[in-house]
Design a protein around this motif. Structure first.
Motif, short mmCIF file in Angstrom:
data_model
loop_
_atom_site.label_atom_id
_atom_site.label_comp_id
_atom_site.label_asym_id
_atom_site.label_seq_id
_atom_site.Cartn_x
_atom_site.Cartn_y
_atom_site.Cartn_z
N ILE A 97 0.86 -1.17 0.00
CA ILE A 97 0.00 0.00 0.00
C ILE A 97 0.90 1.23 0.00
CG2 ILE A 97 -1.80 -1.25 1.26
CD1 ILE A 97 -0.98 0.42 3.76
N PRO A 98 0.37 2.43 -0.31
CA PRO A 98 1.23 3.62 -0.25
C PRO A 98 1.93 3.73 1.09
CG PRO A 98 -0.83 4.15 -1.34
CD PRO A 98 -0.99 2.76 -0.80
N SER B 122 14.24 1.39 2.35
CA SER B 122 14.09 0.70 3.63
C SER B 122 12.94 -0.29 3.58
CB SER B 122 13.88 1.72 4.74
OG SER B 122 13.66 1.09 5.97
N ALA B 123 11.80 0.15 3.04
CA ALA B 123 10.63 -0.72 3.00
C ALA B 123 10.82 -1.90 2.07
CB ALA B 123 9.40 0.09 2.58
N LEU B 124 11.41 -1.67 0.91
CA LEU B 124 11.63 -2.77 -0.03
C LEU B 124 12.72 -3.71 0.46
CD1 LEU B 124 11.23 -0.78 -3.35
CD2 LEU B 124 9.63 -2.45 -2.38
N ASN C 207 3.38 -3.33 4.47
CA ASN C 207 3.66 -2.07 5.13
C ASN C 207 2.39 -1.37 5.60
OD1 ASN C 207 2.96 -1.76 2.34
ND2 ASN C 207 3.70 0.35 2.41
N ASP C 208 2.56 -0.30 6.35
CA ASP C 208 1.46 0.55 6.80
C ASP C 208 1.71 1.98 6.35
OD1 ASP C 208 -0.50 -1.00 8.12
OD2 ASP C 208 0.75 -1.15 9.91
N CYS C 209 0.63 2.79 6.32
CA CYS C 209 0.76 4.20 5.96
C CYS C 209 0.65 5.11 7.17
CB CYS C 209 -0.29 4.59 4.91
SG CYS C 209 -2.00 4.45 5.47
N TRP C 210 0.43 4.55 8.37
CA TRP C 210 0.36 5.31 9.61
C TRP C 210 0.39 4.30 10.75
CZ3 TRP C 210 -4.52 6.98 12.50
CH2 TRP C 210 -5.53 6.04 12.37
N PRO C 211 0.46 4.73 12.01
CA PRO C 211 0.49 3.77 13.12
C PRO C 211 -0.91 3.19 13.35
CG PRO C 211 1.42 5.92 13.75
CD PRO C 211 0.67 6.12 12.47
N VAL C 212 -1.07 1.87 13.19
CA VAL C 212 -2.41 1.28 13.22
C VAL C 212 -2.31 -0.21 13.50
CG1 VAL C 212 -2.39 0.79 10.73
CG2 VAL C 212 -4.59 1.19 11.88
N VAL D 82 5.39 -4.98 8.75
CA VAL D 82 6.23 -3.89 9.24
C VAL D 82 5.30 -2.73 9.55
CG1 VAL D 82 8.18 -2.37 8.75
CG2 VAL D 82 8.12 -4.68 7.77
N ASP D 83 5.37 -2.18 10.76
CA ASP D 83 4.36 -1.21 11.16
C ASP D 83 4.67 0.19 10.63
OD1 ASP D 83 6.10 0.15 12.93
OD2 ASP D 83 5.41 -0.96 14.68
N GLY D 84 3.80 1.14 10.96
CA GLY D 84 3.90 2.48 10.42
C GLY D 84 5.14 3.23 10.83
#
Length: 823
Positions: free
Chosen positions: A323-324, A339-341, A602-607, A613-615
């Motif tokens: 997701i974005p 980092s995310a990839l 991934n996440d787009c915010w803390p949730v 992998v969290d926000g």
């Protein structure tokens, strides 16, 4: 001329809070590229939407019209006769004016726009303004005109060409942004330009590497020369006044492979536009990789296959949905994407699916996938909704798809175009047909527009109509034996053990929720007392009845926790176990099953979400489970008939020749039965080995387990009962800590069975990391964990709760808080 940087922003209409009206009518400093939320935050005019329950207080921003403006000085340049304003990304419904004259309007977040400003620029100071209409208001107004069509979530995101997730999703906040989210500039020239460059590549063992170059030339009054050079390996030229095409064999070029199948050789490529006078007037530079991709959806005796092949070799997909990376897209830079990839690569993945409710990602994203060897499954940006096929939307979607295909076609990582996410499934199975009453719902995009555009612009990249899809109009689109499948009965209504009820050919979505790291959660959630059901917590749990499903999902696997800290650990652990359970089952079906793509990386915010992998970028226990389950060589014990069998899956190019010791043990380490096996698994293959009945028949199921240890280091474990019925001791380990080369080494030794040993090191320091998790230790075994942190952590913190956790302490709480320490 770069127009990024400092602008001003003001509210021009909408429900602005009274206390902010003076400041917002006067205007505030703004930064481009950016969005209004970031500008308001930078000026201290709003609270952070991510924190607490603030999100709901700020929805007025998405219902307000905003105007961005700036002045700039311009001086005519000699010999430059054409001047264009180029906006790479406007969010979303915008009207542009230069020096009081309207340039035009936009209504698509996903497109680049060019406006001729040749006769509107003036010497000296110029004024540029862009007014953004409320995207929410626009979507609701257009829905009233186009007709109400089914969609997930409250707002009609299917009536506007803006990323669907920004209107809220079951893992994302409602943050309806506006602004100039991509670079903006003025281009001045007096010559023709390269308006499109598509270097398409292929590779085969017989013909080697081939570059098929497609070039579009704009504003050429006479034929120009197009020249292409692939490093020092090959070059060619062609003359053209508009469109040009040439095919260029590149002898000696190596193929590009997805990671774990070969190297990622990329070749610097230059395309030059040369005037009749011999001047180089425009240049395109990029990298190409030579590969051929195909997708086999042909029928067999069971159903329809789904198998991705690269350079003629089938790829068993180990992937994640993407997701974005943020609710604020301008904040996502190359470093964040890398980092995310890297999280995906380190978890042994070889494919990323860019989900259709987000965006077509930046070149940085695809460049990194090229370098890292990550295949990209790219959705067109239509998701979980019926879409009008009226010209208003059809023309916009056609334009954005044309641009996206053309822009992304040079990337060798791009392996697949997908028509959309769950839209065909929705039409077939979610009651849409009655609601639509014959109205268009998007079928024309999936069966006519997209396949035609891909065939025209990127014929070497496969296209599929949707996900899930069974590749036959007469089959249910979400059939497990046909094509691609989304498995959501697990999590929504069924226990994760029922993954084994499915026998999927390919799983393109499946997932199970878990909370983010405690440090991430408590950076935004501050309920007192702390509770899974506190109001701030529920703001950060977007799934319908999400926390109730988390507790129900514990099922018989783990006891229902009483303490908040135990709830957090138990639900994180259960998420990790559920997904590993599913992946091991899917891989045990190989070659019938050809891959799985977990929801989500991934996440787009803390949730609280399905992410690994969290926000805040913290790797959850799920991430470690994925790394193990997606390893190149997997050993797992799976039910075959009434007993477990040993399944080995070898995703390497070499034979896996190994000795395997399979033992039945008691939880305190006593051996009850044993067998030694010699097994050879061919490259890219799997094997199933039945085990002797005595070996897998327990005398006391509550105190026994089966362990298969492979000489090459892999281990598989089988339990006869779930943890609440298993004899697990609460004081089953001893631990020591020592400093080692700038980090701290935590060594844990088991005195009886220790399950899922994990260090939640963020609870000692938010920036701390650890190299491994979810280890199961037999009595007498030891394991070391390397902890890295900006500051040395007190050793006792690393060997006690809430940092050191096991399944044991959920089932049989320890008698002491810290255990037996050897510091």
């Amino acid at each position: 001329m770069d127009l990024n940087g400092r602008w001003t922003c003001r509210a021009v209409a909408g429900p602005v809070p009274e206390e902010l009206t003076p400041a917002l009518q006067e205007g505030l400093d703004a930064v481009v590229p950016g969005v209004v939320h970031l500008d308001l935050l930078a000026q201290g005019l709003i609270v952070d939407p991510f924190e607490g329950s603030n999100e709901g207080l700020l929805t007025w921003i998405g219902r307000t019209d905003w105007e961005y403006a700036r002045t700039f000085h311009w001086h005519a340049l000699p010999h430059h006769e054409i001047h264009e304003l180029v906006a790479e990304g406007l969010d979303t419904v915008a009207t542009l004016r230069l020096n009081g004259h309207e340039l035009g309007s936009t209504a698509n977040h996903h497109r680049t726009y060019r406006f001729d400003v040749t006769h509107l620029l003036r010497e000296g100071e110029n004024e540029l303004s862009i007014r953004f209409r409320s995207a929410l208001q626009h979507a609701e107004e257009r829905e009233a005109v186009l007709g109400v069509r089914p969609h997930s979530n409250p707002h009609p995101f299917n009536s506007i060409r803006k990323p669907a997730y920004s209107f809220g999703w079951d893992w994302g906040p409602e943050i309806v942004t506006a602004g100039i989210w991509q670079p903006i500039r003025i281009e001045s020239r007096s010559t023709a330009r390269l308006s499109g460059v598509r270097p398409l590549t292929s590779w085969s063992p017989d013909e080697g590497a081939l570059l098929d170059l497609h070039v579009e030339v704009a504003d050429a009054t006479e034929p120009h020369t197009v020249r292409v050079e692939v490093e020092d390996l090959a070059s060619a030229s062609v003359t053209a006044a508009s469109d040009a095409r040439l095919s260029l064999p590149v002898k000696g070029a190596e193929p590009w492979w997805p990671r774990t199948h070969g190297g990622q050789r990329l070749y610097e490529t230059t395309v030059s536009l040369i005037s009749p006078q011999g001047d180089e007037v425009d240049t395109w530079k990029g990298r190409v990789g030579f590969r051929s991709v195909s997708v086999d959806t042909s029928p067999d005796e069971v159903g329809n296959r789904f198998e991705i092949s690269v350079n003629g070799r089938p790829i068993h997909v180990r992937g994640a949905n993407w997701i974005p990376a943020s609710s604020y897209l301008p904040q996502v830079d190359r470093a964040a994407l890398r980092s995310a990839l890297t999280d995906a690569v380190d978890a042994n993945m070889n494919l990323i699916r860019v989900w259709g409710g987000g965006i077509y990602e930046s070149h940085d994203f695809y460049d990194l996938c090229d370098e890292l060897g990550l295949l990209v499954w790219q959705d067109f940006t239509l998701a979980c909704a019926a879409y009008s096929e009226d010209p208003e939307l059809w023309d916009e979607i056609s334009a954005e798809a044309t641009e996206a295909i053309s822009r992304l076609s040079p990337h060798p990582s791009l392996a697949l175009w997908n028509g959309g996410n769950e839209n065909i499934w929705g039409w077939a199975d979610w009651g849409w047909r009655a609601a639509l009453d014959g109205a268009s719902w998007g079928e024309g995009y999936y069966t006519e527009l997209f396949p035609r555009l891909v065939a025209d612009l990127a014929p070497g990249t496969p296209y599929v109509e949707g996900s899930p899809f069974s590749f036959d109009r007469y089959l249910h689109p979400n059939s497990d034996i046909n094509g691609t499948m989304h498995i959501w009965d697990v999590w929504n209504s069924r226990d994760y053990s029922t993954y084994r009820d499915h026998r999927p050919r390919f799983v393109s979505e499946f997932g199970f929720q878990g909370p983010p790291a405690m440090s991430t959660l408590e950076s935004v959630v501050r309920d007192e007392p702390r509770s899974p059901h506190g109001p701030q917590m529920l703001t950060h749990q977007k799934a319908d009845e999400g926390n109730l499903k988390l507790e129900r999902g514990l099922g018989e696997h783990l006891p229902l926790p009483e303490r908040y800290e135990d709830w957090h650990w138990a639900t994180q652990l259960n998420q990790a176990r559920a997904i590993r359970f599913g992946i091991e089952h899917f891989r045990s079906l190989s070659p019938f099953n050809t891959g799985s793509i977990v929801w989500q990386l991934n996440d787009c915010w803390p949730v609280v979400s399905w992410s690994a992998v969290d926000g805040a970028g913290v790797r959850k226990p799920l991430w470690f489970a994925l790394r193990d389950a997606f390893s190149d060589r997997l050993a797992t014990l799976q039910p075959r008939g009434d007993a477990p069998a040993l399944v080995l899956h070898n995703e390497t190019d070499d034979d896996w020749s190994c000795n395997i010791l399979v033992r039945r043990l008691t939880t305190d380490g006593r051996q009850l039965d044993c067998v030694s096996l010699d097994v050879v698994v061919a490259p890219r293959a799997a094997s199933v080995t039945a085990l002797p009945e005595a070996l897998v028949t327990p005398d006391d199921p509550t105190r026994e387990l089966v362990v298969a240890d492979v000489a090459t280091g892999e281990r598989a474990v089988w339990y006869f009962v779930e943890d609440p019925g298993l004899a697990l001791a609460g004081d089953a380990w001893d631990a020591t800590v020592r400093d080692d080369d700038g980090s701290q080494l935590v060594t844990v030794t088991a005195r009886s069975l220790v399950k899922d040993l994990t260090l939640l090191v963020d609870q000692a320091h938010p920036a701390a990391t650890v190299d491994r998790a979810l280890l199961t230790l037999l009595p007498g075994e030891s394991a070391s964990f390397r902890v890295s942190s900006p500051h040395r952590i007190e050793p006792s913190s690393l060997t006690s709760q809430p940092v050191l956790r096991t399944a044991n302490d959920l089932v049989a709480p320890r008698a002491t808080a810290s255990g037996r320490l050897g510091l």
